[in-house]
Design a protein around this motif. Structure first.
Motif, PDB file in Angstrom:
ATOM      1  N   ALA A  59       0.838  -1.248  -0.041  1.00  0.00           N
ATOM      2  CA  ALA A  59       0.047   0.243  -0.051  1.00  0.00           C
ATOM      3  C   ALA A  59       0.899   1.183  -0.235  1.00  0.00           C
ATOM      4  O   ALA A  59       0.566   2.215  -0.749  1.00  0.00           O
ATOM      5  CB  ALA A  59      -1.001   0.169   1.155  1.00  0.00           C
ATOM      6  N   LEU A  60       1.735   1.119   0.667  1.00  0.00           N
ATOM      7  CA  LEU A  60       2.915   2.367   0.861  1.00  0.00           C
ATOM      8  C   LEU A  60       3.463   2.679  -0.375  1.00  0.00           C
ATOM      9  O   LEU A  60       3.935   3.747  -1.106  1.00  0.00           O
ATOM     10  CB  LEU A  60       4.017   2.152   2.160  1.00  0.00           C
ATOM     11  CG  LEU A  60       3.377   2.512   3.528  1.00  0.00           C
ATOM     12  CD1 LEU A  60       4.194   2.131   4.573  1.00  0.00           C
ATOM     13  CD2 LEU A  60       2.472   3.698   3.627  1.00  0.00           C
TER      14      LEU A  60
ATOM     15  N   GLY B  26      -6.691   9.110   3.748  1.00  0.00           N
ATOM     16  CA  GLY B  26      -8.117   8.936   4.223  1.00  0.00           C
ATOM     17  C   GLY B  26      -8.940   7.957   3.881  1.00  0.00           C
ATOM     18  O   GLY B  26      -9.846   7.619   4.600  1.00  0.00           O
ATOM     19  N   LEU B  27      -8.571   7.373   2.829  1.00  0.00           N
ATOM     20  CA  LEU B  27      -9.182   6.054   2.370  1.00  0.00           C
ATOM     21  C   LEU B  27      -9.062   4.871   2.751  1.00  0.00           C
ATOM     22  O   LEU B  27      -9.571   4.083   2.513  1.00  0.00           O
ATOM     23  CB  LEU B  27      -9.230   5.951   0.921  1.00  0.00           C
ATOM     24  CG  LEU B  27     -10.145   7.141   0.078  1.00  0.00           C
ATOM     25  CD1 LEU B  27      -9.733   7.211  -1.458  1.00  0.00           C
ATOM     26  CD2 LEU B  27     -11.358   7.251   0.262  1.00  0.00           C
ATOM     27  N   LEU B  28      -7.997   4.681   3.645  1.00  0.00           N
ATOM     28  CA  LEU B  28      -7.571   3.537   4.130  1.00  0.00           C
ATOM     29  C   LEU B  28      -8.511   2.706   4.934  1.00  0.00           C
ATOM     30  O   LEU B  28      -8.887   1.517   4.784  1.00  0.00           O
ATOM     31  CB  LEU B  28      -6.413   3.531   5.319  1.00  0.00           C
ATOM     32  CG  LEU B  28      -5.014   4.057   4.786  1.00  0.00           C
ATOM     33  CD1 LEU B  28      -4.101   4.369   5.888  1.00  0.00           C
ATOM     34  CD2 LEU B  28      -4.747   2.957   3.882  1.00  0.00           C
ATOM     35  N   SER B  29      -9.838   3.133   5.343  1.00  0.00           N
ATOM     36  CA  SER B  29     -10.704   2.467   6.071  1.00  0.00           C
ATOM     37  C   SER B  29     -12.116   2.711   5.562  1.00  0.00           C
ATOM     38  O   SER B  29     -13.057   2.357   5.885  1.00  0.00           O
ATOM     39  CB  SER B  29     -10.976   3.364   7.706  1.00  0.00           C
ATOM     40  OG  SER B  29     -11.528   4.654   7.470  1.00  0.00           O
ATOM     41  N   VAL B  30     -11.966   3.263   4.256  1.00  0.00           N
ATOM     42  CA  VAL B  30     -13.169   3.380   3.270  1.00  0.00           C
ATOM     43  C   VAL B  30     -13.324   1.998   2.601  1.00  0.00           C
ATOM     44  O   VAL B  30     -12.515   1.545   1.946  1.00  0.00           O
ATOM     45  CB  VAL B  30     -13.163   4.504   2.556  1.00  0.00           C
ATOM     46  CG1 VAL B  30     -14.351   4.595   1.655  1.00  0.00           C
ATOM     47  CG2 VAL B  30     -13.411   5.760   3.192  1.00  0.00           C
ATOM     48  N   PRO B  31     -14.831   1.421   2.407  1.00  0.00           N
ATOM     49  CA  PRO B  31     -15.148   0.326   1.614  1.00  0.00           C
ATOM     50  C   PRO B  31     -14.616   0.587   0.261  1.00  0.00           C
ATOM     51  O   PRO B  31     -14.979   1.367  -0.371  1.00  0.00           O
ATOM     52  CB  PRO B  31     -16.386   0.065   1.964  1.00  0.00           C
ATOM     53  CG  PRO B  31     -16.862   0.703   3.359  1.00  0.00           C
ATOM     54  CD  PRO B  31     -16.007   2.097   3.378  1.00  0.00           C
TER      55      PRO B  31
ATOM     56  N   VAL C 160      -6.906   7.711  -7.813  1.00  0.00           N
ATOM     57  CA  VAL C 160      -7.259   7.364  -6.309  1.00  0.00           C
ATOM     58  C   VAL C 160      -7.960   6.104  -6.552  1.00  0.00           C
ATOM     59  O   VAL C 160      -7.540   4.992  -5.968  1.00  0.00           O
ATOM     60  CB  VAL C 160      -8.301   8.359  -5.627  1.00  0.00           C
ATOM     61  CG1 VAL C 160      -8.817   7.755  -4.152  1.00  0.00           C
ATOM     62  CG2 VAL C 160      -7.545   9.590  -5.204  1.00  0.00           C
ATOM     63  N   PRO C 161      -8.856   5.600  -7.463  1.00  0.00           N
ATOM     64  CA  PRO C 161      -9.462   4.425  -7.606  1.00  0.00           C
ATOM     65  C   PRO C 161      -8.429   3.395  -7.829  1.00  0.00           C
ATOM     66  O   PRO C 161      -8.756   2.283  -7.705  1.00  0.00           O
ATOM     67  CB  PRO C 161     -10.620   4.510  -8.655  1.00  0.00           C
ATOM     68  CG  PRO C 161     -10.926   5.943  -8.485  1.00  0.00           C
ATOM     69  CD  PRO C 161      -9.678   6.746  -8.149  1.00  0.00           C
ATOM     70  N   ALA C 162      -7.376   3.723  -8.639  1.00  0.00           N
ATOM     71  CA  ALA C 162      -6.365   2.954  -9.093  1.00  0.00           C
ATOM     72  C   ALA C 162      -5.644   2.319  -7.892  1.00  0.00           C
ATOM     73  O   ALA C 162      -5.375   1.346  -8.011  1.00  0.00           O
ATOM     74  CB  ALA C 162      -5.537   3.428 -10.163  1.00  0.00           C
ATOM     75  N   TRP C 163      -5.526   3.157  -7.146  1.00  0.00           N
ATOM     76  CA  TRP C 163      -4.692   2.828  -5.782  1.00  0.00           C
ATOM     77  C   TRP C 163      -5.554   2.066  -4.965  1.00  0.00           C
ATOM     78  O   TRP C 163      -5.200   0.762  -4.434  1.00  0.00           O
ATOM     79  CB  TRP C 163      -4.155   4.095  -4.932  1.00  0.00           C
ATOM     80  CG  TRP C 163      -3.574   3.595  -3.622  1.00  0.00           C
ATOM     81  CD1 TRP C 163      -2.188   3.342  -3.515  1.00  0.00           C
ATOM     82  CD2 TRP C 163      -4.113   3.587  -2.248  1.00  0.00           C
ATOM     83  NE1 TRP C 163      -2.105   3.282  -2.486  1.00  0.00           N
ATOM     84  CE2 TRP C 163      -3.097   3.257  -1.487  1.00  0.00           C
ATOM     85  CE3 TRP C 163      -5.462   3.889  -1.809  1.00  0.00           C
ATOM     86  CZ2 TRP C 163      -3.189   2.891  -0.160  1.00  0.00           C
ATOM     87  CZ3 TRP C 163      -5.558   3.902  -0.700  1.00  0.00           C
ATOM     88  CH2 TRP C 163      -4.534   3.542   0.341  1.00  0.00           C
TER      89      TRP C 163
ATOM     90  N   ALA D  10     -13.798  -8.383   0.203  1.00  0.00           N
ATOM     91  CA  ALA D  10     -12.899  -7.274   1.052  1.00  0.00           C
ATOM     92  C   ALA D  10     -12.575  -7.566   2.272  1.00  0.00           C
ATOM     93  O   ALA D  10     -13.209  -8.396   2.789  1.00  0.00           O
ATOM     94  CB  ALA D  10     -13.867  -6.179   0.740  1.00  0.00           C
ATOM     95  N   VAL D  11     -11.488  -6.844   2.622  1.00  0.00           N
ATOM     96  CA  VAL D  11     -11.009  -7.116   4.004  1.00  0.00           C
ATOM     97  C   VAL D  11     -10.974  -5.807   4.697  1.00  0.00           C
ATOM     98  O   VAL D  11     -11.179  -4.613   3.993  1.00  0.00           O
ATOM     99  CB  VAL D  11      -9.374  -7.644   3.975  1.00  0.00           C
ATOM    100  CG1 VAL D  11      -9.877  -9.045   3.564  1.00  0.00           C
ATOM    101  CG2 VAL D  11      -8.572  -6.696   3.368  1.00  0.00           C
ATOM    102  N   GLY D  12     -11.185  -5.613   6.091  1.00  0.00           N
ATOM    103  CA  GLY D  12     -11.166  -4.358   6.701  1.00  0.00           C
ATOM    104  C   GLY D  12      -9.955  -3.640   6.687  1.00  0.00           C
ATOM    105  O   GLY D  12     -10.220  -2.300   7.337  1.00  0.00           O
ATOM    106  N   HIS D  13      -8.941  -4.156   6.590  1.00  0.00           N
ATOM    107  CA  HIS D  13      -7.397  -3.455   6.860  1.00  0.00           C
ATOM    108  C   HIS D  13      -6.720  -4.393   5.878  1.00  0.00           C
ATOM    109  O   HIS D  13      -6.696  -5.449   5.615  1.00  0.00           O
ATOM    110  CB  HIS D  13      -7.251  -3.362   8.345  1.00  0.00           C
ATOM    111  CG  HIS D  13      -7.208  -4.871   8.959  1.00  0.00           C
ATOM    112  ND1 HIS D  13      -6.113  -5.925   8.618  1.00  0.00           N
ATOM    113  CD2 HIS D  13      -8.209  -5.538   9.548  1.00  0.00           C
ATOM    114  CE1 HIS D  13      -6.473  -6.952   9.375  1.00  0.00           C
ATOM    115  NE2 HIS D  13      -7.737  -6.676   9.866  1.00  0.00           N
ATOM    116  N   PHE D  14      -5.387  -3.747   5.833  1.00  0.00           N
ATOM    117  CA  PHE D  14      -4.277  -4.385   5.172  1.00  0.00           C
ATOM    118  C   PHE D  14      -3.420  -5.168   6.014  1.00  0.00           C
ATOM    119  O   PHE D  14      -3.396  -5.028   7.348  1.00  0.00           O
ATOM    120  CB  PHE D  14      -3.374  -2.998   4.631  1.00  0.00           C
ATOM    121  CG  PHE D  14      -4.030  -2.129   3.734  1.00  0.00           C
ATOM    122  CD1 PHE D  14      -4.358  -2.723   2.515  1.00  0.00           C
ATOM    123  CD2 PHE D  14      -4.032  -0.937   3.916  1.00  0.00           C
ATOM    124  CE1 PHE D  14      -4.975  -1.997   1.491  1.00  0.00           C
ATOM    125  CE2 PHE D  14      -4.712   0.021   2.963  1.00  0.00           C
ATOM    126  CZ  PHE D  14      -5.129  -0.475   1.965  1.00  0.00           C
TER     127      PHE D  14
END
Length: 280
Positions: A29-30, A68-73, A117-120, A276-280
């Protein structure tokens, strides 16, 4: 120029391979956030930011949006991406008509948000989500697959375009692209997807769905390429930057992927192959 291109590729290849295939999800992600942020710096130029402070500020804003999108579905963002790329098809198709509606700096800057943003989000959804297709559950193979879809489409388009490319696809946007190239690229993608389904020991119905998903992804990747070409033509520049000697900029290398990745991620999520998962 060829020597420069080869040297750049030899330097970048280990970085790209290592960052994509040898990092845990958070590291991935980073790593991808850095690439997207650099792409944002280039997009600022295509948007019309003429001074470096404005381009750097835009890149920082994009980086903050990613954080800011890390926790957005992810799926919500991916649906937005699908709608956006349909809009892009209409924009490219009508160019230069309609450019007065999107030609201002703020609107072009917003377009960059909708591209980058959607690509990431899509990339990290592919990396961290729960994946199962046939006998395959390796997320790294999934990422490699969508990359290959874009590369295969490009290769097929190149050879088909050279052999049969008389009817131009979008001459006012990218004079080198032809309809023959599109069909040749899609034929190559369909063949590739079928082989991938067989190798993954998928059933006949799953394989057919994979072929369809891959064909849609291949078509959308063409729009990603054309959108960047349109923005560069409107801005009057040849490359998005000179960050990659001999290759232009990062956006010149990932333009097709920015469209393909979120759309492919959305399709296979809706098919139930990726959760989907809730976190990395």
């Amino acid at each position: 120029m060829l020597k420069t291109r080869i040297i750049t590729a030899l330097v970048l290849a280990p970085i790209a391979i290592g960052g994509t295939f040898f990092l845990p999800p958070l590291g991935f992600a980073l790593f991808t956030a850095v690439i997207i942020t650099l792409g944002a710096w280039e997009w600022a130029n295509m948007s019309g930011f003429e001074q470096q402070p404005g381009r750097i500020a835009y890149a920082i804003v994009i980086a903050l949006v990613l954080y800011g999108l890390l926790s957005v579905p992810a799926v919500a963002v991916l649906w937005l991406a699908l709608v956006w790329w349909i809009v892009c098809f209409l924009l490219v198709r009508s160019y230069p008509a309609g450019s007065e509606r999107w030609g201002s700096v703020p609107v072009r800057a917003l377009m960059g948000v909708l591209v980058l943003v959607p690509a990431w989000v899509g990339l990290n959804h592919l990396r961290a989500g729960g994946f199962q297709f046939g006998s395959t559950d390796n997320n790294l193979l999934l990422i490699l697959y969508v990359f290959c879809v874009v590369w295969v489409a490009d290769i097929g388009a190149y050879f088909a375009g050279r052999a049969f490319g008389k009817a131009k696809l979008a001459p006012r946007v990218s004079p080198g692209k032809s309809w023959a190239g599109v069909w040749g690229g899609l034929a190559a993608v369909g063949t590739f997807a079928f082989i991938a389904g067989v190798l993954a020991s998928a059933g006949a119905f799953e394989t057919v769905l994979l072929v369809i998903a891959s064909l849609v992804t291949g078509m959308v990747s063409v729009i990603g390429d054309l959108l960047e070409s349109m923005l560069k033509r409107f801005r009057g520049i040849k490359d998005s930057s000179r960050l990659l000697p001999g290759h232009g900029g990062i956006m010149d290398r990932i333009d097709s992927l920015t469209a393909a990745v979120p759309v492919f991620a959305l399709i296979i999520t809706q098919l139930g192959w990726l959760t989907a998962v809730g976190h990395f």
